[in-house]
Each structure stands twice: as structure tokens, then as C-alpha cells.
Design an enzyme around this catalytic site. Structure first.
Site: not given
Ligand code: NAD
Length: 467
Positions: A270, A164-165, A236-237, A141, A366
Site C-alpha cells: 500500500c 478476521k484474516p 486504512e485504504l 498483502n 491503484e
Molecule cells: P479487500 O478490501 O478486498 O479485503 C480486505 C478484507 O476485507 C478481507 O479480509 C476481506 O475478506 C474483507 N471484506 C471484503 N468485503 C467485506 C465487507 N463487505 N465487509 C467487511 N469485510 C469485507 O482488500 P485486499 O484485496 O485484501 O487488500 C488489498 C488492498 O488493501 C489494497 O487496496 C491496499 O492498498 C490496501 N492496503 C492498505 C494498507 C494501508 O495501510 N492503508 C495496508 C495494506 C493494504
């Protein structure tokens, strides 16, 4: 996740969310490549950790490469094509992220300073050492700002890093990586590409720390995997950021904030506004104003300069939001503004709900979509209780009369970052931090930099005592 049925083995296939058309195929890193990148980062640790001022110069030069006009424009266009952010916001994301480098350098310098004390004839020196190799795993995002925050902290504190993007933004990730890594030295900043399986392989590899931003579910998976070797974590979730609106608030400003922050980046932020909790006495007027504000948002093709809101990132993300809307309708929410789905891409127009109640999924989980979800509270106590009745605790804001009373309400909200009559993102120098299940560890601030460091104490007899 991308639909694996359509994805050739070992390839990430991206789609332009504004058109639904295929965009690119990017090879996934193989397990052997992940291992090799980690080994190179491990080998580069010593020389990179040796000289803070050299690191600061290298990172500052890297940000200059990113903000050079042609590079910035190419990176912004890549963000827009891959995840649908309006082009003006994509440029602002990059500029904003890179502009923080001086603050990061100052705080890393402070974090690395030894602390000296003496007591009972002993000298105590606490020094701060890099952990080693940090894996930075990022969401889609904010595909430049979010990883840059974590990479800058990891690298400035003397760690080497692997980026890792997200699998939704691999080209943006590759471009950012190339611009940053050039000039840092062999192996200092590595790149791996892929989805969850590659992320999991990176977590399981020979790295010392995981700096992760993403969903709670993935954060939990990472925590479980990291337990085996006690890897350090910063997670950071997600958030369910409540906005409380009290009598005496500037309703025009509050309504504008509720509307704009609910639809910014198509609601995929987020720290945004996920829930609005309004005192019943002002709810009718507030809701009317929010509907007017939402009607002004220009939804359209994200590459056009005047567009304020583009598509959602994927069909799956839009379906998740639509499911929450169906649930809300069944449980009695009132649709003040009902946004339509638009094709051929993954557009969802802004939607305003009133009379949202806590039994609805949209009040609890969320949403990450362009929805203003309004709940009515009978009094201030109830508003605070509603805001705190959540397993999330990332951001929040409280809108009311300027002064101590509104600030006292803000102090009772269980969130890591709370704004009073303003948005809620952390101020420079303050930690970026979630409470409850919204995070584990934190970044920014001097203390945030120290999450990337290992404290070590050395105690010895003072010179006088030793004689
Ligand atoms: P996601 O958790 O699906 O994926 C995030 C990253 O993790 C990706 O690069 C993905 O490939 C990787 N990933 C997936 N499974 C994994 C595993 N088992 N082990 C290691 N890596 C793995 O999240 P998303 O959909 O990409 O992003 C949206 C989420 O991110 C929302 O919940 C949002 O609130 C949160 N977010 C939080 C903040 C913050 O600062 N707290 C900032 C931005 C986004």
C-alpha cells in the site's frame, strides 16, 4: 474474491500462487459462530480492561512466542505458500512487526493517561476508556504485520478483539491468532474465518469498532454498514503513491528506489511507488537507470532464499494489472521493459512504462503490481499538480537536492506520509495515516492509540471552591 463456483459451501479453498496448485480448505465461520465469538469477547472486556501493565506483559510475551525460531519459520512459510511473498521478506515482515511492541506499549500507556486541568473554580479530568470489542479485518498483502498493528492497538488500549484474516491467507491468520491468543485469557482475542460475507456479518454484529485495512470499495461498504449503529471506524485504504524526481536528485538512489519499491512484494504494497513523476530534463537518464535496476531483480520461486520477487497473489490480481497495461499501451505509453506472464503460477515479471499520461487507468487507479509507471513533467509546479490530481493520498516521496527547497515541495504533496529522498512509511511515533480517500482515522502514535478509546470528561468544583 475466490471463485465461488469452485468453492464448496462454507469452505475457503486456497491456492499456492507460485504453482497454481490447491493448498488447503479452511472452514468458514458460520453466522452462529460469529455471534458466539463476539459474545465471548464482550464477556471478557471487564477483566482485560482492568490492568494496563498486565496487558503489556501479556502482549510482550505473545510477541516472544511469535518470534521463537520454529514458530517464526512456520509462520513465514505459511505467508510464502499462501500469498507468494519471498521467504526472506516473510521472515522480515514478522520480525519487523513484533519488534514494534515496545513502542506500542509506550504510546498506549501515554494515550491512557488522564489529563487534568482547572479553570474558573472547576477541576476537569479527561479520561480515556476502551470502546469495548474491536473487529480487526485484514488484507492478504502483509498478513502478519497489518493485523498485528491493529490488534496490538486494540488490545493494549484495553479492548478485546476479533480478528478476521483475508480469505487468501486463512492459515497464516489462524497460526498468528493461536500464537497471540495463548495466554491472553478466555475470549480476549477471537478469530473468525471467511471472505466478504463473513466480514460483513462481523461488521453488523455487536462490536463497538471496526479497524480495517483493505481496499477503498470495501472501506466504503463498511462505512455504510456501520452507520446504522454509529460504530467507530479506523479505515486504512489503498494508495496511488507518487514519487516526484526533480533535477539535482541523486539519480542512482532515486532510480533504485523507484525500481525496488515498485516491485517489492510483486508491487502489492500500500505504501510503495505507484507513480513516478519525473522532471523532463532528467527523465531520459532516470528511465535508463530504472530499466537497469529492474533487470537485476531476481524473480522466482518465493520459497528460495535468493528470490527477490515472487508471483502475484492470484490470477484475478494479475488480470487487473494486465488490463491496466493494455489500456496504457492503447493510449500511447512506451514499454521500456515488458515483463512476461510466467506459469504455472501467477507470475508477472517487472515492467517499466514511460510517457504515462493522466488519461490512463494506470495513472489514476491503484495498480498493486510490479510496474514502474513513469510520467514526465515540464516543471516542478506541474509535477506537484500531477501528484495531487488524485482521490488517493496515502504515501508519497520527493527526490531532489537535500535541503529546504525539496522539503517545501514535499510539504505541498497531499499525502498522509511523505518521504524526502527516502521511502515514505511513517516513522516510529508518527501516525500511519491516509489523506483523501486513502483512509479514515489513523493508527500508531499516541493520537492513533486514542482512536481506540472514548474520551470522557468529568467536571467538578475544586476542593477550595466547594468549601
Ligand atoms: P479487500 O478490501 O478486498 O479485503 C480486505 C478484507 O476485507 C478481507 O479480509 C476481506 O475478506 C474483507 N471484506 C471484503 N468485503 C467485506 C465487507 N463487505 N465487509 C467487511 N469485510 C469485507 O482488500 P485486499 O484485496 O485484501 O487488500 C488489498 C488492498 O488493501 C489494497 O487496496 C491496499 O492498498 C490496501 N492496503 C492498505 C494498507 C494501508 O495501510 N492503508 C495496508 C495494506 C493494504
Amino acid at each position: 474474491m475466490l471463485p465461488s463456483m469452485q468453492t464448496p459451501a462454507g469452505m475457503i479453498r486456497t491456492v499456492n500462487p507460485a504453482t497454481g496448485a490447491p493448498l488447503a480448505e479452511v472452514p468458514e465461520s458460520t453466522p452462529a459462530q460469529v455471534k458466539e465469538v463476539v459474545a465471548r469477547a464482550r464477556a471478557a472486556r471487564g477483566s482485560w480492561a482492568a490492568d494496563f501493565e498486565a496487558r503489556a506483559r501479556a502482549l510482550r510475551a505473545a510477541t516472544q512466542r511469535v518470534t521463537e525460531a520454529a514458530a517464526l519459520e512456520a509462520l513465514a512459510r505459511s505467508i510464502t505458500a499462501e500469498m507468494g511473498k519471498p521467504i526472506t521478506e516473510a521472515r522480515a515482515e514478522i520480525r519487523g512487526a513484533m519488534s514494534r511492541i515496545d513502542g506500542y506499549i509506550d504510546r498506549a500507556r501515554a494515550a491512557l493517561a488522564d489529563e487534568r486541568g482547572s479553570e474558573h473554580g472547576l477541576d476537569v479530568v479527561v479520561s480515556w476508556r476502551p470502546l469495548g470489542v474491536v473487529a480487526v479485518i485484514a488484507p492478504w498483502n502483509y498478513p502478519v504485520a497489518t493485523p498485528f498493528n491493529l490488534l496490538a492497538a486494540a488490545l493494549l488500549t484495553g479492548n478485546t478483539a476479533i480478528f478476521k484474516p483475508s480469505e487468501y491467507t486463512p492459515q497464516t491468520g489462524a497460526t498468528l491468532h493461536a500464537l497471540l491468543a495463548e495466554g491472553l485469557g478466555e475470549g480476549v482475542l477471537g478469530l473468525v474465518q471467511g471472505g466478504g460475507a463473513v466480514g460483513a456479518a462481523l461488521v453488523a454484529s455487536d462490536v463497538d469498532m471496526i479497524a480495517f485495512t483493505g481496499s477503498i470499495a470495501t472501506g466504503q461498504a463498511i462505512m455504510r454498514e456501520a452507520a446504522g449503529s454509529m460504530k467507530r471506524l479506523v479505515l486504512e485504504l489503498g494508495g496511488k503513491d507518487p514519487m516526484i524526481v526533480l533535477p539535482g536528485a541523486d539519480l542512482a538512489a532515486a532510480a533504485r528506489h523507484a525500481a525496488r519499491e515498485s516491485v517489492r512484494n510483486a508491487g502489492q504494497v500500500c505504501v510503495s511507488v505507484e507513480r513516478v513523476i519525473v522532471h523532463r530534463d532528467i527523465a531520459d537518464e532516470f528511465t535508463r537507470r530504472v530499466a537497469e535496476e529492474v533487470a537485476r531483480v531476481r524473480v522466482g520461486a518465493p520459497e528460495l532464499e535468493g528470490t527477490e520477487m515472487g508471483p502475484m497473489v492470484s490470477e484475478g490480481q494479475r488480470a487487473r494489472v494486465l488490463a491496466q497495461l493494455v489500456d496504457a499501451r492503447e493510449k500511447g505509453a512506451k514499454f521500456v521493459v515488458e515483463g512476461a506472464c510466467r506459469g504455472p503460477g501467477f507470475f508477472l515479471e517487472p515492467t517499466v512504462l514511460d510517457d504515462v499520461t493522466t488519461d490512463m487507468i494506470i495513472a489514476r487507479e491503484e495498480t498493486f503490481g510490479p510496474v514502474v509507471a513513469i510520467e514526465r513533467a515540464d516543471d516542478t509546479e506541474r509535477a506537484i499538480a500531477l501528484a495531487n490530481d488524485s482521490h488517493y493520498g496515502l504515501g508519497a516521496s520527493v527526490w531532489g537536492p537535500e535541503g529546504a527547497e525539496t522539503e517545501a515541495v514535499a510539504d505541498r504533496v497531499e499525502a498522509g506520509m511523505v518521504g524526502v529522498n527516502r521511502g515514505l512509511s511513517a516513522a516510529a511515533g508518527a501516525p500511519w495515516v491516509g489523506w483523501k480517500m486513502s483512509g479514515y482515522g489513523y493508527t500508531r502514535s499516541v493520537a492513533g492509540m486514542r482512536q481506540f478509546l472514548q474520551p470522557r470528561s468529568r467536571t467538578s468544583k475544586t476542593h477550595d471552591a466547594a468549601r
